[in-house]
Design a protein around this motif. Structure first.
Motif, PDB file in Angstrom:
ATOM      1  N   ARG A 364       0.858  -1.190   0.000  1.00 22.37           N
ATOM      2  CA  ARG A 364       0.000   0.000   0.000  1.00 22.37           C
ATOM      3  C   ARG A 364       0.893   1.239   0.000  1.00 22.37           C
ATOM      4  O   ARG A 364       1.332   1.718   1.054  1.00 22.37           O
ATOM      5  N   LEU A 365       1.129   1.759  -1.207  1.00 26.46           N
ATOM      6  CA  LEU A 365       2.046   2.883  -1.363  1.00 26.46           C
ATOM      7  C   LEU A 365       1.450   4.162  -0.789  1.00 26.46           C
ATOM      8  O   LEU A 365       2.109   4.889  -0.032  1.00 26.46           O
ATOM      9  N   THR A 366       0.206   4.460  -1.144  1.00 19.89           N
ATOM     10  CA  THR A 366      -0.517   5.620  -0.624  1.00 19.89           C
ATOM     11  C   THR A 366      -1.972   5.216  -0.445  1.00 19.89           C
ATOM     12  O   THR A 366      -2.352   4.078  -0.712  1.00 19.89           O
ATOM     13  N   ASP A 367      -2.789   6.159  -0.053  1.00 15.45           N
ATOM     14  CA  ASP A 367      -4.210   5.869   0.080  1.00 15.45           C
ATOM     15  C   ASP A 367      -4.860   5.568  -1.263  1.00 15.45           C
ATOM     16  O   ASP A 367      -5.923   4.937  -1.318  1.00 15.45           O
ATOM     17  N   THR A 368      -4.249   6.011  -2.357  1.00 15.86           N
ATOM     18  CA  THR A 368      -4.849   5.828  -3.683  1.00 15.86           C
ATOM     19  C   THR A 368      -4.101   4.832  -4.570  1.00 15.86           C
ATOM     20  O   THR A 368      -4.576   4.517  -5.657  1.00 15.86           O
ATOM     21  N   HIS A 369      -2.948   4.368  -4.145  1.00 15.91           N
ATOM     22  CA  HIS A 369      -2.170   3.439  -4.975  1.00 15.91           C
ATOM     23  C   HIS A 369      -1.731   2.227  -4.151  1.00 15.91           C
ATOM     24  O   HIS A 369      -1.090   2.383  -3.100  1.00 15.91           O
ATOM     25  N   THR A 370      -2.072   1.047  -4.664  1.00 12.40           N
ATOM     26  CA  THR A 370      -1.574  -0.208  -4.103  1.00 12.40           C
ATOM     27  C   THR A 370      -0.824  -0.940  -5.202  1.00 12.40           C
ATOM     28  O   THR A 370      -1.391  -1.245  -6.260  1.00 12.40           O
ATOM     29  N   LEU A 371       0.452  -1.189  -4.958  1.00 13.20           N
ATOM     30  CA  LEU A 371       1.299  -1.851  -5.944  1.00 13.20           C
ATOM     31  C   LEU A 371       1.325  -3.350  -5.663  1.00 13.20           C
ATOM     32  O   LEU A 371       1.379  -3.781  -4.506  1.00 13.20           O
ATOM     33  N   ARG A 372       1.298  -4.129  -6.735  1.00 18.64           N
ATOM     34  CA  ARG A 372       1.369  -5.585  -6.597  1.00 18.64           C
ATOM     35  C   ARG A 372       2.346  -6.129  -7.624  1.00 18.64           C
ATOM     36  O   ARG A 372       2.415  -5.645  -8.755  1.00 18.64           O
ATOM     37  N   ALA A 373       3.085  -7.153  -7.230  1.00 19.00           N
ATOM     38  CA  ALA A 373       4.058  -7.763  -8.136  1.00 19.00           C
ATOM     39  C   ALA A 373       4.275  -9.206  -7.709  1.00 19.00           C
ATOM     40  O   ALA A 373       3.966  -9.595  -6.570  1.00 19.00           O
ATOM     41  N   ASP A 423      -0.665  -1.774 -10.703  1.00 20.56           N
ATOM     42  CA  ASP A 423      -1.025  -0.727  -9.746  1.00 20.56           C
ATOM     43  C   ASP A 423      -2.540  -0.618  -9.676  1.00 20.56           C
ATOM     44  O   ASP A 423      -3.216  -0.474 -10.701  1.00 20.56           O
ATOM     45  N   GLU A 424      -3.071  -0.711  -8.464  1.00 15.09           N
ATOM     46  CA  GLU A 424      -4.483  -0.440  -8.230  1.00 15.09           C
ATOM     47  C   GLU A 424      -4.611   1.044  -7.883  1.00 15.09           C
ATOM     48  O   GLU A 424      -4.235   1.476  -6.789  1.00 15.09           O
ATOM     49  N   TRP A 425      -5.136   1.811  -8.830  1.00 11.61           N
ATOM     50  CA  TRP A 425      -5.216   3.272  -8.682  1.00 11.61           C
ATOM     51  C   TRP A 425      -6.669   3.657  -8.389  1.00 11.61           C
ATOM     52  O   TRP A 425      -7.535   3.567  -9.255  1.00 11.61           O
ATOM     53  N   ARG A 426      -6.934   4.068  -7.164  1.00 13.39           N
ATOM     54  CA  ARG A 426      -8.277   4.488  -6.755  1.00 13.39           C
ATOM     55  C   ARG A 426      -8.413   5.986  -7.020  1.00 13.39           C
ATOM     56  O   ARG A 426      -8.114   6.828  -6.150  1.00 13.39           O
ATOM     57  N   ILE A 427      -8.854   6.297  -8.219  1.00 10.50           N
ATOM     58  CA  ILE A 427      -8.935   7.691  -8.646  1.00 10.50           C
ATOM     59  C   ILE A 427      -9.941   8.458  -7.806  1.00 10.50           C
ATOM     60  O   ILE A 427      -9.740   9.622  -7.448  1.00 10.50           O
ATOM     61  N   SER A 428     -11.037   7.817  -7.475  1.00  5.32           N
ATOM     62  CA  SER A 428     -12.067   8.402  -6.617  1.00  5.32           C
ATOM     63  C   SER A 428     -12.743   7.250  -5.889  1.00  5.32           C
ATOM     64  O   SER A 428     -12.501   6.077  -6.210  1.00  5.32           O
ATOM     65  N   PRO A 429     -13.592   7.546  -4.915  1.00  4.11           N
ATOM     66  CA  PRO A 429     -14.279   6.441  -4.231  1.00  4.11           C
ATOM     67  C   PRO A 429     -15.095   5.562  -5.160  1.00  4.11           C
ATOM     68  O   PRO A 429     -15.351   4.402  -4.841  1.00  4.11           O
ATOM     69  N   ASN A 430     -15.480   6.090  -6.318  1.00  2.00           N
ATOM     70  CA  ASN A 430     -16.322   5.329  -7.237  1.00  2.00           C
ATOM     71  C   ASN A 430     -15.593   4.819  -8.476  1.00  2.00           C
ATOM     72  O   ASN A 430     -16.188   4.103  -9.274  1.00  2.00           O
ATOM     73  N   LEU A 431     -14.341   5.204  -8.653  1.00  2.00           N
ATOM     74  CA  LEU A 431     -13.613   4.845  -9.874  1.00  2.00           C
ATOM     75  C   LEU A 431     -12.238   4.278  -9.528  1.00  2.00           C
ATOM     76  O   LEU A 431     -11.445   4.935  -8.850  1.00  2.00           O
TER      77      LEU A 431
END
Length: 732
Positions: A364-373, A423-431
């Motif tokens: 969990r890099l930030t609240d909006t980005h989770t990196l996976r590898a 990268d799981e990028w949570r652009i907004s709560p809905n996107l």
């Protein structure tokens, strides 16, 4: 000497042990677990210490599911309660569970086809890859140890590679959450006798579960005739499974699992088969042979094991696993009968040894980005031995002299390597946008590789409406165990000589896959979903049964196209539940690009200039069911109604001119209805009894799965006639 040592791959296994040891030494810095484990926490028989341990296990299992989530893919889940609502429940073959998912078409010999593809299913247990085995009749997986199973399909995230039609992700039962055991015996039609047992529990931080079963019946393989009973179709099957885990700290655990299956099968006979004739018109063997006395048999064995270490530390979660598998199939012909009817009698033995490593991590890099590898490395070693008894042919194409054996023993070796990052990028709560890529390498007689981008977009339009769309580039190597090793030149001038001598190597399939869908909650209890897909493939993989033995052989179409749409709806309220899945699919290929010797000259010429339906293409598929469970003073009762409908798999189309269009027609539409009743008796605080009655194919409908024609189809098969089964269980 094991294949791993023989080829050097086994040296990677100690690396996992070192990584596990490093994780154990680092565990003192891990934070305490805080996630609630759910309903298991309310179990009244557990002590406070055990409750805390279950909380840790639940937290770790939740963390494991977040390491490789199926973001953007289409997923369908069945838990053990839903498994109880299908015919024969936990005693059913594993493929019957998957048959109740959208887009899944049934085939003979226990085969399944998802979204118009050949096998191409990847199985995972607790998120760890289970290497492929030799395809056979008896699925080695037993539904008894399944806590839940999820089918993941569509545009897959980057962690899924090689087998991509669908991911079958099994979560096993755990003795920590379901302590105790059950012994049961099922009996009924087709001389069925199936005793089984399971038991699980925990001691401190150690958690265990194991089960075993034996299955005897007289319908091991689909009947080739319309008769209610089959001739020479006995099977005896043994299965066992063990799961062990040990909590090392609040943030780490190590687990091991192992499974085994052993099955003997008789191949069913068809009365009244006429004597076989050579290309020149003469009979292969003078005299007579009663086809009901043929004695063809097959033995299947599968053994696998997985060792995994999981750890959560701060924002980092990861799992490392080592796995191995041995699988074998031995086909024994009838030495005299096969020569009489086919002019060929082949004893075939195929084995495959698989060892590998898998690692997956999430940060969990930030609240909006989770990196996976992660990575996967797999080596397979596949000996293939055959002894084929044949006749020499004279210039007119008739047998001459006594039959003689040709021994053809070969060995294949292959390595599969995959790396991915996303990268799981949570652009907004809905996107949310999940994007990444994986790099795959397949090395066998040659090397093939591909960089495959993946992207999925998930948009929560409202509180009840979710849309998704995605694109995936796929790289699918041929299954090593299905690559035909026959020497074409060795059979020249014999009764086993093919029409064609070309035998180009089977290649990896490369495909572009598009998927989009919507799910809608109409009410809190009622949900519907619609999903569409389109696939364009180069070197489209397929396989079939060519010759008398029922061991599949792989080949490629130069071009392939598969598209379709699925609709699903389910409703659950209180003890009532119901679902309907419908699917429309088209799967076609053109131009045979490998293993051409498997085909007749006429079929090869037609396919090379025309798109043809794949033999497993079923245009329409429906699965539906409803169940109701209610509790009473004397126990709990469950009833269910279940149905499967299919428009029919493909067969050859015979034209008035005498020509044939391969796979140009289909067998008739079929449907079946199944019902069942289960009652659990409460008897004080002691052992609990459960009685169950299942009626499969209630109306005793005769329906055809295969008619014996079509590409890679070598026999007719009919679905199971009416079967009545009773089960008595005792839980403790």
């Amino acid at each position: 000497m094991t294949p791993a040592r023989r080829h050097g791959f086994g040296r990677l296994i100690p690396l996992l042990a070192l990584l596990v040891a490093a994780g154990i030494h680092a565990q003192t810095t891990a934070p305490a677990a805080t996630t609630d484990a759910g309903p298991a926490l309310t179990t009244p028989t557990l002590s406070p210490a055990e409750l805390g341990n279950i909380t840790v296990i639940g937290t770790l299992e939740q963390a494991r599911s977040e390491i490789v989530p199926n973001l953007g893919a289409t997923a369908y889940t069945m838990d053990k309660a839903q498994i109880a609502n299908i015919p024969q429940g936990a005693d059913s073959p594993f493929n019957q569970i998957l048959l109740r998912t959208p887009g899944m078409a049934q085939d003979s010999l226990g085969q399944l086809h998802l979204r118009g593809e050949h096998a191409n299913l990847q199985y995972r247990i607790n998120d760890v890859l289970l290497p492929e085995g030799i395809t056979g009749f008896g699925a080695e997986l037993d539904p008894r140890f399944v806590d839940s199973v999820q089918l993941i399909t569509g545009s897959l995230p980057a962690q899924y590679g090689f087998r991509t039609a669908g991911i079958v992700d099994i979560q096993t039962k755990s003795g920590a959450f379901t302590p105790g055991g059950e012994a049961s015996v099922e009996g009924g039609s087709f001389n069925t006798v199936r005793p089984s047992f399971e038991y699980g529990g925990s001691q401190g931080k150690f958690n265990y579960y194991f089960d075993g079963s034996y299955n005897h019946n007289n319908l091991g393989i689909e009947n080739p005739t319309t008769s209610a009973t089959a001739l020479h179709d006995r099977t005896d099957q043994y299965k066992a499974f063990t799961y062990l885990s040990d909590v090392l700290s609040d943030a780490s655990q190590i687990s091991a699992l192992a499974g085994a299956s052993y099955g003997d099968f008789q191949l069913p006979n068809t009365p009244g088969v006429v004597a076989g004739t050579a290309p020149g018109g003469a009979v292969w063997v003078p005299g007579a042979f009663d086809s009901t006395t043929l004695n063809e048999r097959q033995n299947e064995q599968n053994y696998y094991g997985i060792l995994a270490f999981q750890k959560s530390t701060g924002d980092l979660d990861f799992q490392l696993a080592a796995f191995g598998r041995y699988s074998s199939v031995r086909f024994r012909p009838d030495p005299a009968g096969d020569l009489f009817f086919n002019g060929v009698a082949s004893q075939v033995v195929r084995r495959i040894y698989s060892t590998g490593l898998q690692g997956d991590g999430s940060y969990r890099l930030t609240d909006t980005h989770t990196l996976r590898a992660g990575f996967m490395a797999l080596e397979e070693f596949a000996p293939s031995d055959s002894t084929t008894t044949v006749f020499a042919l004279d210039g007119a194409g008739n047998p001459t002299g006594a039959p003689f054996p040709i021994v053809d023993n070969r060995t294949f070796n292959a390595q599969f390597y995959g790396l991915y990052a996303q990268d799981e990028w949570r652009i907004s709560p809905n996107l949310t946008v999940n994007y990444g890529a994986r790099a795959d390498l397949y090395a066998s007689s040659g090397h093939e590789s591909q960089l495959s981008p993946r992207i999925n977009v998930i948009f929560k339009a409202t509180g009840s409406t979710t849309l998704h769309a995605g694109y995936a580039r796929y790289f699918t190597p041929p299954p090593l165990e299905s690559v035909n090793s026959a020497s074409v030149a060795a059979f020249a001038g014999t009764s086993n000589a093919p029409d064609q001598v070309t035998n180009d190597p089977v290649k990896a399939e490369r495909a572009d896959y598009f998927d989009a869908g919507i799910s809608q909650k109409l009410t809190a209890e009622w949900q519907v979903g619609l999903d569409g897909y389109y696939k364009l493939a180069h070197n489209q993989l397929d396989d079939g049964f060519f010759g008398a033995s029922l061991v599949p052989s792989a080949f490629n179409y130069r071009q392939g196209r598969i598209y379709g749409v699925e609709f699903t709806t389910n409703y659950a309220r209180g003890g009532f539940s119901a679902y309907v899945n419908t699917a429309y699919s088209v799967a076609q290929g053109e131009n045979i690009a490998s293993a051409q010797f498997l085909f007749s000259a006429a079929d090869l010429a037609y396919i090379n200039n025309h798109f043809v339906h794949l033999d497993h293409d079923q245009t329409a598929t429906v699965s539906a069911g409803t169940a109701y469970a209610w509790k009473q003073a004397g126990g709990e009762t469950r009833v269910y109604l279940d149905s499967i409908i299919g428009s029919g798999l493909r067969k050859d189309e015979d034209l008035p001119s005498g020509a044939t269009i391969p796979n140009g027609a289909r067998v008739p539409t079929y449907w079946t209805i199944n019902i069942g009743l289960e009652h659990q008796f409460k008897i004080g605080g002691g052992p609990q009894l459960k009685a169950r009655l299942d009626v499969v194919n209630l109306l005793d409908r005769t329906y055809e799965l295969r008619d014996g024609s079509g590409i890679g189809v070598n026999a007719a098969q009919y679905g199971t006639r009416r079967g009545i089964f009773g089960t008595l269980s005792c839980s403790f």
